[in-house]
Design an enzyme around this catalytic site. Structure first.
Site, PDB file in Angstrom:
ATOM      1  N   GLU A  91       0.872  -1.199   0.000  1.00  0.00           N
ATOM      2  CA  GLU A  91       0.000   0.000   0.000  1.00  0.00           C
ATOM      3  C   GLU A  91       0.892   1.226   0.000  1.00  0.00           C
ATOM      4  O   GLU A  91       0.732   2.137   0.815  1.00  0.00           O
ATOM      5  CB  GLU A  91      -0.918  -0.029   1.231  1.00  0.00           C
ATOM      6  CG  GLU A  91      -1.670  -1.360   1.357  1.00  0.00           C
ATOM      7  CD  GLU A  91      -2.539  -1.466   2.605  1.00  0.00           C
ATOM      8  OE1 GLU A  91      -2.244  -0.777   3.591  1.00  0.00           O
ATOM      9  OE2 GLU A  91      -3.527  -2.218   2.578  1.00  0.00           O
ATOM     10  N   CYS A 125     -10.559   0.499   8.362  1.00  0.00           N
ATOM     11  CA  CYS A 125      -9.914   1.739   8.769  1.00  0.00           C
ATOM     12  C   CYS A 125     -10.527   2.950   8.094  1.00  0.00           C
ATOM     13  O   CYS A 125     -10.663   4.001   8.711  1.00  0.00           O
ATOM     14  CB  CYS A 125      -8.410   1.670   8.515  1.00  0.00           C
ATOM     15  SG  CYS A 125      -7.943   1.442   6.811  1.00  0.00           S
TER      16      CYS A 125
END
Lengths: 645, 645
Positions: free
Chosen positions: B314, B410
């Protein structure tokens, strides 16, 4: 006798000079000796192979454990197959002695029951045939069988062939349609086409039936690999790059509409399907072959003849998905595409199949090795930025320079066997016709309608399109491939016009012939090539091709940031020989370059300025021979007409 | 008191109407209730959260095991932080009761020694602080601490704050520079900025020192995470997406030249660095912040304010590597970019920081949720072909429609807390200056030089650039952000021209002011945006932007194969409101489309034909609200001038 499998007609061949002469000689002088050292773990700094070691341990000649992949034996098989073709081209007592020696080793390694696979023999023999999906057992047997057939045809010696006949018998005892046998098939296809070769030399119907069974059992319900993995207690999901399509068992082959999954597997499957169909005359299976072949060549093939768009599963993805910078395009997959194209030509003498064979051979296959034939690519991208290869995990598989030898060394020996057997791809006979599919300089002897025909091809093709053919007298017809890139050609027989017909991409001469010479001149201008508008990655881009050769830009000739270069649609393209450049030729053009803004603003309402730039293109196959640098096949086109309103 | 951390000045805010009014209300009415249900595992068909469950088990209220990720507690923390901001905006007895209840649960779950992390408490308490690299212990504590501070500031209740002060004390007992303590730091940064917030409300120097220690200890030799992984007996290689850069410990932060690795981590680190520097006055650390921020915004940020080019880790990849179709561009990373930009504004009131805040907020952050605020994107690509998402493992992370709730949740609660605290990002005070960074309609109360100032912003920005500001009287200065996309503006104070200065992207009025009204009119034409010529992925392409809003093409408006569309450089671009389209606005243009050849030839020497095509663009943030379809931000430009020679 060179003739093998159903590539009817070629008895012998000799190569000297021309484009491929030095390359075929290089296989003998450089690749095979090097690969022999590698197989024996004697290459300093190279990844260990363990291949010969494994056979020695299996033969009881030394202690040790199996080293390497489950398919490690196949590296030796491909080497032996290449050796066989080289012995066919020219005798070599030393090489033959080496081969005979290693064949003796293989004999010793074979188990009493006929089974032969060093991985299972040394790891756990009770596990053989328990994981056909993953463990390449039948794949390895297939390669060994191909090598054995080739060696038998080249030398007349049948020791290796007998070894492999016993192994085939062992397989047939355990796998097949009969009750009590495993109703399985190979996870990695290969043995299907090898069994057809065995059938051709022995007439063994059981071999052909087994190949046919493997082809048609694939993807039937209950799904063998699903059941097999269940027995192994492993989860196996149908989707994703490693799901059912990975090994082409998502459907029976007759229902498959597209070539899916691991590209080498898929194309070896196609070869096996074609081989079975050619021998059984199964028209439905032939239709399936045609459908799958069309799918690949019309929707899933790079302009370089590379196939397999994704490294995930080394696989096909979906129609028209052809990204250049994350391509997998494995060398072996393009070799397999040559194999498949050649088989399609046996079904129908259509130029499109020879076109694909050329595209794959002259571009991706050749790009698979360095010009000195000592380093090899697995992956053949159409666009490389070394920084991305180093820093971006999406492109880590895209190497900017060829490594020396791989632990998984499938590509180098696969190239060796293809290049050593090019005669089988260049020529073929069908009925009274002698077909010339590829213009490879050499002296050939072919069997046409039970008559021996001698044919010599003299040409520097693909550097030029000038081809001379010397024919021996006889009552046969001649078909010469007219590549689809060629729009204008001239043709003379003994210096004069001659009656001929053009059909399906072949120039056809009825014969009979006297001893004579033909001249074929294929016009070979530099062409701009465009991808179908459904290919998103190549939208607005152009590639250059001359004859069968696709060109590319390299940083060393054109500066960094190759993506900044544009080729105007109207720019003149000048081809010339240039021995200073790899590949010995270049295309020059006056292009443009978008300039980097000095401010380094990332986004701006002001478009980048464009300045003139000199462009130099070299053959794609010759890239990455001058150190690490950027490379690019497709480049942006600056358009003057249509797109600019 | 809304004021928190060092975002000086904002005491209270109320939002109604305008662009964000309904969104902020939607957080209260839709997102927070839904997320509460999700945290309690009561969403039918949603992925299980286990978050409240874990606290209940830790509190001894029920039996069970820990469920979910090691950072599962942080989902509750972000929810509580958002609740705190919402309570600040408007009282809500029911919501406050819910929060108080769960805070009691948290109190009960805390261990006697002050430690609080349900994962370690329920899994194996002896393992706490043994894997700081991977296990998000300090990250989770950071989120809990942020929530506790926000809840204290919103309600004056300090129960939660006391819980977290005890946890911070526990951490400080085990980690720090003193001999006998672990010389470690968080694997996922977050607690650094939270400790600064704690310092701001309590004046606790130890909290600031611990934050400073975490910042500067990172990447020092011996490398803590390398040693830690060695102790755990795990191999840890420095390179690749999960190597040392992943958690930014490849170098001490003062030596880092670029923001590397996991993008959310990297940007939270940058926030923590800025927070520490702002409080300690450390100029070297400020320089490092500026250097890293410039690296991101000038080399590694998508035009949508998305960051993190690769799903592998990521992560950031390298300068100018901004592929749209394989982008990661996590919603949380753009939220973190808003956080970081706002902190840079505290260092220097420069318009470029507010520009980045706008770019990230109005594009990627908002794209992170559906217009009904019920579905959420993690990944925010700039080009989507649903077929690729389904069939190509390189793009499986690129979802064509927003899912409901993630196991790793998240992004949704992170959005909730950002949107609920927008007042802190819109306004700020510095000395005698009241700064307006974002034009968000609302009534605000701010503390400027110890004087309360009331300011009301009335605007439908970003739909138009018409902004009215009502100011209360007082001796203070006013700075209004002039976004960099705005080239022409008009400004009136009480209907008349007024003396003002433009400095660093802000329109500055010295004051003092009577009660008065200002009018600011920002010209908001549709602009063509181009990427720097070093960005290979966007070469030859153009994007449209109007005000801070980046636009995109969707298949539902423009047909399939969006890559076939071109926008001529001279084409008129017409913007209009259109309530039938998501986002309520559109840009229309007469474009071109490359036509698919009917023959389906994959390669041809004939370029695809181009025909006229009507183009409709909608705001990027509003895409994927009409089912699965293609989307594209950057499109090919058809050039009439420079590039065509």
């Amino acid at each position: 006798m060179f003739k093998q499998g159903n590539f009817a007609g070629v008895l012998n061949a000799e190569f000297e000079g021309g484009f491929f002469g030095p390359i075929i000689q290089g296989v003998r002088d450089i690749m095979l000796p090097f690969q022999w050292e590698a197989l024996n773990d004697r290459v300093p700094g190279g990844e260990r192979s363990g291949c010969i070691h494994n056979f020695e341990v299996a033969a009881g000649l030394k202690d040790g454990q199996h080293y390497g992949f489950v398919f490690q034996d196949s590296d030796l098989a491909k080497w032996l197959e290449a050796v066989a073709y080289q012995l066919q081209l020219a005798p070599d007592a030393q090489l033959e002695k080496l081969a005979d020696g290693v064949i003796q080793l293989i004999q010793k390694a074979q188990m009493n029951d006929g089974y032969l696979n060093t991985y299972y023999q040394l790891k756990d023999i009770t596990k053989r045939y328990t994981n056909l999906r993953d463990d390449h057992e039948l794949y390895t047997a297939g390669h060994m069988l191909e090598a054995a057939v080739a060696y038998y045809l080249a030398t007349g010696k049948d020791a290796f062939l007998q070894v492999m006949q016993r192994m085939v018998a062992h397989i047939a005892t355990h796998i097949g349609p009969e009750p009590g046998k495993l109703h399985g098939y190979p996870g990695h296809e290969e043995i299907e086409l090898a069994l057809c070769k065995l059938y051709d030399v022995t007439g063994d119907e059981q071999a052909l039936r087994l190949a046919e069974y493997f082809i048609h059992q694939r993807g039937q319900t209950p799904n063998y690999f699903v059941e097999e993995q269940k027995k192994l207690g492993r989860e196996y999901k149908p989707g994703g790059a490693y799901g059912y399509t990975y090994a082409q068992h998502h459907q029976p082959v007759l229902e498959q509409e597209a070539l899916e999954g691991h590209s080498v597997r898929a194309l070896y499957l196609l070869c096996g399907m074609a081989d079975v169909a050619l021998r059984t005359g199964d028209e439905t299976l032939k239709d399936a072959c045609r459908r799958l072949f069309d799918n690949v060549t019309q929707r899933r093939m790079y302009v370089t003849g590379g196939v397999g768009s994704s490294r995930h599963g080394e696989a096909f993805t979906f129609d028209f998905d052809l990204p250049g910078d994350t391509a997998y395009a494995e060398t072996c997959a393009s070799i397999a595409l040559v194999f498949a194209s050649r088989r399609m030509l046996e079904m129908e003498t259509k130029g499109e199949f020879a076109d694909t064979m050329e595209r794959a051979l002259y571009n991706t296959c050749l790009a698979g090795m360095s010009l000195d034939m000592k380093n090899f690519f697995y992956v053949n991208p159409l666009s490389v930025n070394p920084e991305a290869s180093h820093k971006d995990d999406r492109k880590r598989h895209v190497l900017p320079v060829r490594p020396h030898w791989f632990g998984c060394a499938c590509c180098p020996p696969n190239l060796a066997r293809l290049l050593s057997s090019l005669a089988l791809y260049a020529l073929g006979s069908q009925g009274r016709w002698l077909n010339v599919h590829l213009y490879i300089q050499g002296r050939y002897e072919a069997l046409v309608n039970d008559t021996k025909v001698a044919i010599e091809i003299l040409t520097d093709y693909p550097k030029s399109g000038s081809i001379r053919l010397k024919l021996s007298a006889g009552d046969y017809g001649l078909r010469l491939h007219l590549p689809s890139w060629c729009k204008v050609y001239t043709f003379h027989l003994a210096g004069k016009d001659a009656a001929h017909e053009v059909k399906d991409g072949y120039l056809c001469l009825n014969g009979p012939f006297e001893d004579c010479e033909l001249e074929l001149q294929l016009d070979m201008p530099v062409e701009r090539v465009y991808a179908n508008a459904l290919v998103s990655e190549e939208a607005g881009k152009v590639a250059l091709q001359r004859g069968p050769i696709v060109y590319c830009l390299e940083e060393v000739d054109n500066g960094a940031s190759l993506h900044q270069l544009l080729l105007p649609r109207e720019a003149a393209l000048t081809w010339a020989k240039n021995d200073k450049l790899p590949g010995g030729q270049e295309i020059k053009a006056r292009g443009l370059r978008r300039q980097t803004e000095s401010s380094l603003a990332l986004y701006s309402t002001k478009p980048p300025e464009v300045v003139e730039a000199k462009l130099t293109f070299i053959p794609y196959y010759a890239w990455a021979n001058r150190g690490e640098n950027e490379m690019r096949v497709w480049m942006e086109e600056a358009k003057k007409k249509a797109a600019c309103l």
